[in-house]
Design an enzyme around this catalytic site. Structure first.
Site, short mmCIF file in Angstrom:
data_model
loop_
_atom_site.label_atom_id
_atom_site.label_comp_id
_atom_site.label_asym_id
_atom_site.label_seq_id
_atom_site.Cartn_x
_atom_site.Cartn_y
_atom_site.Cartn_z
N GLY A 1 0.83 -1.20 0.00
CA GLY A 1 0.00 0.00 0.00
C GLY A 1 0.86 1.24 0.00
O GLY A 1 1.81 1.36 0.79
N LEU B 1 -1.14 7.54 1.82
CA LEU B 1 -0.35 8.41 2.69
C LEU B 1 0.50 7.61 3.65
O LEU B 1 1.69 7.89 3.82
CB LEU B 1 -1.28 9.33 3.48
CG LEU B 1 -1.82 10.52 2.68
CD1 LEU B 1 -2.78 11.32 3.54
CD2 LEU B 1 -0.68 11.40 2.18
N SER C 1 -17.09 17.93 1.46
CA SER C 1 -16.20 18.07 2.62
C SER C 1 -16.85 18.70 3.84
O SER C 1 -17.65 19.63 3.75
CB SER C 1 -15.00 18.92 2.22
OG SER C 1 -14.30 19.32 3.38
N ARG D 1 -19.10 14.23 13.50
CA ARG D 1 -19.78 13.58 12.39
C ARG D 1 -20.89 12.63 12.81
O ARG D 1 -21.95 12.60 12.22
CB ARG D 1 -18.75 12.79 11.58
CG ARG D 1 -17.82 13.72 10.89
CD ARG D 1 -16.71 13.00 10.19
NE ARG D 1 -15.95 14.00 9.45
CZ ARG D 1 -14.86 13.73 8.74
NH1 ARG D 1 -14.41 12.50 8.68
NH2 ARG D 1 -14.24 14.69 8.12
N HIS E 1 -18.02 6.33 5.22
CA HIS E 1 -16.89 7.16 4.83
C HIS E 1 -15.54 6.62 5.29
O HIS E 1 -14.55 6.71 4.58
CB HIS E 1 -17.12 8.54 5.43
CG HIS E 1 -16.03 9.51 5.14
ND1 HIS E 1 -15.67 9.84 3.86
CD2 HIS E 1 -15.22 10.24 5.96
CE1 HIS E 1 -14.68 10.73 3.91
NE2 HIS E 1 -14.38 10.97 5.15
N GLU F 1 -5.20 3.91 7.88
CA GLU F 1 -6.59 3.51 8.13
C GLU F 1 -6.70 2.00 8.36
O GLU F 1 -7.67 1.52 8.94
CB GLU F 1 -7.48 3.95 6.96
CG GLU F 1 -8.96 3.89 7.30
CD GLU F 1 -9.88 4.46 6.21
OE1 GLU F 1 -9.42 5.29 5.41
OE2 GLU F 1 -11.05 4.05 6.18
N ARG G 1 -13.92 9.16 14.36
CA ARG G 1 -12.76 9.96 14.01
C ARG G 1 -13.17 11.41 13.76
O ARG G 1 -14.18 11.67 13.12
CB ARG G 1 -12.11 9.41 12.73
CG ARG G 1 -10.99 10.27 12.22
CD ARG G 1 -10.29 9.66 11.03
NE ARG G 1 -11.09 9.66 9.82
CZ ARG G 1 -11.25 10.71 9.02
NH1 ARG G 1 -10.71 11.88 9.30
NH2 ARG G 1 -11.98 10.61 7.93
N LEU H 1 -5.63 11.96 7.75
CA LEU H 1 -4.42 12.32 7.01
C LEU H 1 -3.28 12.47 8.01
O LEU H 1 -2.16 12.00 7.80
CB LEU H 1 -4.64 13.62 6.24
CG LEU H 1 -5.80 13.60 5.25
CD1 LEU H 1 -5.90 14.94 4.51
CD2 LEU H 1 -5.64 12.48 4.24
C1 LIG Z 1 -13.69 11.34 -0.01
C2 LIG Z 1 -12.81 11.30 1.20
C3 LIG Z 1 -12.37 12.48 1.76
C4 LIG Z 1 -11.56 12.46 2.90
N1 LIG Z 1 -11.14 13.63 3.42
C5 LIG Z 1 -10.32 13.63 4.50
C6 LIG Z 1 -9.82 14.85 5.04
O1 LIG Z 1 -10.13 15.93 4.57
N2 LIG Z 1 -8.99 14.78 6.11
C7 LIG Z 1 -8.64 13.58 6.66
O2 LIG Z 1 -7.85 13.59 7.60
N3 LIG Z 1 -9.08 12.42 6.15
C8 LIG Z 1 -9.91 12.41 5.08
N4 LIG Z 1 -10.36 11.21 4.58
C9 LIG Z 1 -9.85 9.94 5.13
C10 LIG Z 1 -8.46 9.67 4.57
O3 LIG Z 1 -8.38 10.11 3.24
C11 LIG Z 1 -8.08 8.21 4.60
O4 LIG Z 1 -8.39 7.65 5.81
C12 LIG Z 1 -6.58 8.05 4.38
O5 LIG Z 1 -6.18 8.75 3.24
C13 LIG Z 1 -6.18 6.61 4.27
O6 LIG Z 1 -4.82 6.53 3.93
P1 LIG Z 1 -4.06 5.14 3.92
O7 LIG Z 1 -2.68 5.45 3.50
O8 LIG Z 1 -4.26 4.45 5.20
O9 LIG Z 1 -4.80 4.26 2.82
P2 LIG Z 1 -5.13 4.48 1.26
O10 LIG Z 1 -4.85 5.84 0.80
O11 LIG Z 1 -6.49 3.93 1.07
O12 LIG Z 1 -4.10 3.57 0.52
C14 LIG Z 1 -4.23 2.19 0.45
C15 LIG Z 1 -3.10 1.67 -0.38
O13 LIG Z 1 -3.07 0.27 -0.26
C16 LIG Z 1 -2.98 -0.33 -1.51
N5 LIG Z 1 -3.57 -1.66 -1.36
C17 LIG Z 1 -4.71 -2.02 -0.73
N6 LIG Z 1 -4.87 -3.35 -0.75
C18 LIG Z 1 -3.80 -3.85 -1.38
C19 LIG Z 1 -3.38 -5.16 -1.71
N7 LIG Z 1 -4.09 -6.23 -1.37
N8 LIG Z 1 -2.23 -5.30 -2.40
C20 LIG Z 1 -1.48 -4.22 -2.76
N9 LIG Z 1 -1.83 -2.96 -2.46
C21 LIG Z 1 -2.97 -2.79 -1.78
C22 LIG Z 1 -3.65 0.61 -2.45
O14 LIG Z 1 -3.19 0.40 -3.76
C23 LIG Z 1 -3.20 1.94 -1.87
O15 LIG Z 1 -1.93 2.26 -2.36
C24 LIG Z 1 -11.20 11.23 3.47
C25 LIG Z 1 -11.64 10.05 2.90
C26 LIG Z 1 -12.49 10.07 1.81
C27 LIG Z 1 -13.06 8.80 1.29
#
Ligand SMILES: Cc1cc2nc3c(=O)[nH]c(=O)nc-3n(C[C@H](O)[C@H](O)[C@H](O)COP(=O)(O)OP(=O)(O)OC[C@H]3O[C@@H](n4cnc5c(N)ncnc54)[C@H](O)[C@@H]3O)c2cc1C
Ligand code: SF4
Ligand code: FES
Lengths: 254, 658
Positions: free
Chosen positions: B40, B43, B284, B330, B422, B446, B456, B462
């Site tokens: 993954g 972020l 948002s 929320r 969400h 996440e 949350r 983020l």
């Molecule tokens: C529309 C929206 C708006 C948001 N706005 C905000 C905000 O304003 N502020 C805030 O703090 N949070 C916000 N959030 C929440 C936040 O964006 C997410 O919780 C956060 O970005 C998750 O980051 P992450 O790195 O954990 O996972 P993700 O960004 O979901 O990344 C997951 C990664 O894992 C990879 N992956 C998954 N499964 C596999 C697998 N089996 N094999 C290989 N790769 C895999 C994917 O390719 C990806 O690269 C928002 C969420 C949404 C849906």
């Protein structure tokens, strides 16, 4: 908003893999609501194809809100279709009417080989970023974020350039398959910020060299890229990059 | 096995500093011999892979999209929190910590949250240094705004594209390490299982999605940064590809699952428009800074929003929660919207929507603008025009997105919004070091359960993803790998790799050979409907018991009647999706069991049996002040383990936003 249903004819590019020869297939879809997105219309078609024991159409998509840059369809002769400043996933069926025929192709560029159907390989963009689309600052090395005020105008212009989603529509729209808009957006974003200053010259030279190596064409100022860019990235970025390039070229020759 | 969360001893505000001061280190030459797998590159993963690459570890990173820049994190809109107190409005590390523990309805671990608040400031510094173009004021300094559940302005943002800008920053740091040869990036690859040797995670089996080949990859440690599982509900604001597979495979191999039922339903999303709906779009939370939420006072009022006079509108959040008004957290805002719609006050054709109205904000900003420009006797039309300009600068891209989707102009008429799934607070259980219950297996972002309790706060995901990746894992992973420096890379011909590859391959073939009649999508939709109806915004024992039975039946049906077109050895998105939906079905069952077990309301988990007289969530601290950590025992069989929660600093009280 008034909504309506429509029946459509689709001519879609089918290609089994990167080496196979592709061709257009014709499909009929019925009762498509004007409230659907273009990709939801494809979902309906694919469900129908699977149920009928046929091969569904492969296409890239993920966020479906116009920000990840994955979706990439060339629709009726336009990258991302008829709406301006818009991605394929945000195109809605209100843009069409009953009885329309819609032609859908993948991005076509030597540097973006087809993987399957409407899916192309855009790794070249990642490699251009690897060539210099960053600021070399290791984690933990940063000073306080407010220690360096940045003129709001520069910060805003930098942000506008940074909003590029890396979709490749600019390349698909250009008759030379030039990647200048994409590359110049990243060069501009970083050139406009004081943090980008130390690597400014090497960055533009290396990124342009990589762009050429990937087989993207030259820019002949037709501005088709700007017209089709879903994020409204301006061609003034190209002008800025050209200046950066010249300046860097001169100073490294000295 | 017992749960040890490994919280360092000592004062709350010294724990992390002490930990860092005493943690084991790996010297540079040994780092070069140690391989780390990062699954993954959102972020959490991109920041971890980049930082570990910078430290000198040999990193392999994986994502299923065609580029790390497309991870779901890209879609985050509103902003990221930090305790900078640049606005001089009384913010501090303590306050951010306090708000987050309270916002999470006292179901998060204090020590983790405190660390998060401490490193929040470093994140902003790091991002600015990378060239992330945050919004700025005219003086050139960074700008802030407010988010729900807080009374200070601590949210940093880049228009409505904060996630995009932060991810592109982390992505560029990652690509720099790729260029330097410290990270190898595998895109269009999906991890399908982990490989354990002598009880430790030692690698993964991944599938190259372009040609279907299974690959074996060794790592001294494996980091799962694979995001949340909101798509178990089919409709959510998550990207289409977001899934639970990586976490679920780890779970079935011994990683316990923490609080699976804690789901966040976001109050402001564009409502469902029809059966064709494939996903939902967030508007948002930052809009609640200026937008006012209301419904008509009269049931079944079919007039247009703009035609309903002021005195016939019910600004129900302002009425019920005068202290926080439209900026309540929320979970509170979502339930209040559901309550109004269930009572028959909803708007729009489906009546499952409420208004988010900017008319007042437009006039307010218009007047301020006129004042700034020193204009007098300005006509109302001009004020509105200037006000629209200000609103456009703040939220332009969101308004545009709304108009594209609905065909309605939100500058002229109020937006229609409704809550949607969400975010998932639940995830793999991890200790203070972000390690799961499997040695050598970590979960970040996440994908873990750790910092947000039962709800949350906005702009905190983020922050957590980047905290985990940039500032926590570089220390905690070293503490583990320091003992592993003499372990040579294990060849992937090892029987453990062989066995696991075979198991993965068998499962794929099993799926392909079902050759049934129903599409993958149709199963996913049915699962989503069960989950939304019975394990959604309001839950009760009866419904949950029914849901469990229905999901078990759905699982049987799936495994005997799913229809997957195409072949294994080619790009086959339907096959990819089938594997993910199969895992979602199993997860759905566990979520319902967790929700059933937790007979209290807290945060986003609302048990109808447990509410106050005013209909607010009623916690039961005596019986449920613990993290549920579920251990997989076999098909439909889990054992509940509890990590008790203690609160030394923030004493649990009934959350009040009145
Ligand atoms: C529309 C929206 C708006 C948001 N706005 C905000 C905000 O304003 N502020 C805030 O703090 N949070 C916000 N959030 C929440 C936040 O964006 C997410 O919780 C956060 O970005 C998750 O980051 P992450 O790195 O954990 O996972 P993700 O960004 O979901 O990344 C997951 C990664 O894992 C990879 N992956 C998954 N499964 C596999 C697998 N089996 N094999 C290989 N790769 C895999 C994917 O390719 C990806 O690269 C928002 C969420 C949404 C849906
Ligand atoms: S410049 Fe525009 S068209 Fe080109 S990749 Fe970026 S967003 Fe897409
Ligand atoms: S699917 Fe993400 S931009 Fe279209």
């Amino acid at each position: 908003m008034e909504h309506y249903n429509m029946n459509l004819t689709l001519k879609v590019w089918k290609q089994k893999n990167s080496t196979a020869k592709g061709n257009f297939e014709t499909y009929q879809v019925k009762d498509i609501s004007s409230e659907m997105s273009f990709l939801e219309m494809f979902d309906v078609l694919n469900e129908q194809l699977i149920t009928d024991g046929k091969d569904p159409i492969a296409f890239d998509h993920d966020c479906r809100e116009g920000i990840c840059g994955a979706c990439s369809m060339y629709i009726d002769g336009r990258a991302h279709g008829p709406w301006s400043k818009n991605t394929t996933c945000q195109l809605h069926m209100r843009a069409f009417k009953d009885g329309d025929t819609i032609v859908v192709e993948p991005w076509r560029a030597a540097a973006f080989p087809v993987i399957k159907d409407l899916m192309v390989d855009r790794d070249a963009f990642d490699r251009i970023i690897q060539a210099g689309g960053y600021i070399s600052v290791n984690t933990g090395n940063a000073v306080d974020a407010n220690s360096l005020p940045i003129d709001k105008k520069d910060a805003d212009t930098s942000f506008d350039a940074a909003s590029c989603i890396g979709c490749g529509a600019c390349v698909a729209a250009c008759k030379n398959s030039s990647a200048m808009l994409f590359v110049s957006a990243k060069v501009s974003q970083l050139a406009l910020l004081p943090q980008g200053e130390p690597e400014r010259e090497a960055r533009v030279l290396n990124m342009v060299a990589q762009m050429d190596k990937e087989g993207f064409g030259n820019c002949t100022n037709t501005y088709a890229c700007e017209a089709e860019c879903p994020k409204g990235i301006s061609v003034t970025n190209i002008a800025r990059m050209n200046r950066e390039f010249l300046k860097a070229g001169l100073s490294t020759e000295q | 096995m017992s749960l040890d969360s490994k919280i360092p001893a000592g004062e709350m505000d010294k724990k992390w500093t002490d930990y860092k001061g005493h943690v084991k280190l790996v010297n540079p030459s040994n780092k070069r011999k140690l391989e780390v797998i990062v699954v993954g590159t959102g972020l959490a993963g991109a920041s971890a892979a980049a930082s570990l690459g910078e430290l000198g570890y040999k990193v392999k990173a994986f994502c299923f999209q065609d580029s790390p820049r497309r991870a779901h994190s890209i879609a985050a809109q509103g902003g990221i929190n930090a305790a900078k107190n640049y606005q001089n409005d009384g913010d501090s590390v303590f306050r951010l910590f306090y708000d987050t523990v309270k916002g999470g309805d006292y179901r998060a671990r204090e020590a983790n949250v405190h660390r998060l608040a401490e490193v929040s400031n470093n994140i902003i510094d790091q991002c600015v240094a990378q060239g992330v173009p945050f919004a700025r004021e005219y003086g050139g300094l960074l700008s802030n705004r407010s988010f729900g559940g807080t009374q200070v302005q601590r949210t940093f943002y880049a228009a409505g594209q904060t996630g995009q800008q932060l991810l592109l920053g982390a992505y560029s740091a990652l690509e720099r390490q790729v260029a330097l040869g410290n990270v190898i990036m595998y895109n269009r690859h999906e991890m399908l299982d982990i490989v354990k040797i002598d009880g430790k995670a030692r690698g993964i089996i991944a599938r190259d999605l372009v040609n279907g080949t299974l690959e074996r990859h060794f790592g001294h440690a494996v980091l799962l940064c694979t995001g949340g599982y909101g798509n178990v509900f089919y409709l959510s604001t998550n990207a289409m590809g977001s899934n639970v597979t990586a976490a679920w495979k780890a779970h079935k191999q011994g990683a316990w699952f923490g609080n699976p039922c804690f789901t966040q339903i976001h109050p402001t999303c564009i409502p469902v428009s029809g059966d064709h709906q494939s996903k939902l779009t967030l508007m948002s939370e930052s809009l609640r800074n200026d937008g006012r939420i209301w419904v008509p006072k009269k049931k079944e009022d079919n007039r247009k929003g703009v035609d309903i006079p002021e005195e016939e509108r019910d600004y129900y959040l302002e009425r019920r929660y005068p202290a926080f008004g439209n900026l309540v957290p929320r979970d509170v805002a979502s339930r209040a919207a559901k309550e109004r719609c269930d009572e028959g006050y909803g708007v729009g054709t489906t009546k499952m929507a409420v208004y988010l109205d900017f008319a007042d904000a437009i006039i307010r900003y218009g007047k301020i603008e006129a004042g700034k420009q020193g204009l007098e006797n300005v006509s109302e039309a001009d004020i509105i025009k200037m006000g629209k300009g200000v609103v456009e600068e703040k939220y332009g891209n969101l308004f545009e997105m709304y108009e594209k989707i609905t065909g309605e102009n939100p500058y002229e008429m109020p937006m229609r919004i409704y809550p949607a799934v969400h975010y998932t607070m639940g995830g793999l259980w991890v200790d203070y070091e972000l390690k799961t219950t499997v040695d050598g297996l970590y979960a970040l972002g996440e994908a873990n359960f750790s910092d947000h309790g039962a709800n949350r706060l906005g702009a905190s995901a983020l922050m957590q993803g980047l905290a985990d990746g940039y500032f926590v894992i570089p220390y905690t992973l070293g503490n583990y790998l320091a003992d592993d420096i003499s372990t040579a890379a294990i060849p992937t011909s090892h029987p453990a790799f062989e066995e696991m590859e075979k198991a993965v391959s068998d499962r794929i073939n099993q799926l392909m050979n079902i050759k049934g009649k129903q599409t993958v999508e149709s199963f996913h939709k049915r699962l989503g409907k069960i989950m939304w109806d019975k394990c959604g915004m309001a839950r009760n024992a009866n419904n949950l018991q029914e849901a469990i039975v229905e999901i078990q039946a759905l699982k049987k049906e799936f495994w005997s009647d799913v229809k997957i077109p195409g072949d294994v050895n080619e790009m086959n998105p339907e096959l990819d999706k089938a594997g993910r939906v199969a895992d979602f079905i199993e997860l759905g069952e566990l979520m319902c069991k967790d929700a059933l077990n937790r007979n209290e309301s807290c945060g986003g988990h609302f048990r109808e049996e447990s509410q106050t007289e005013e209909g607010e969530a009623k916690r039961d601290d005596e019986n449920y002040s613990f993290v549920s950590a579920w251990e997989y025992k076999g098909e439909s069989d889990w054992q509940l383990n509890k990590e008790p929660l203690t609160f030394d600093i923030v004493k649990p009280t009934q959350r009040s936003y009145k």
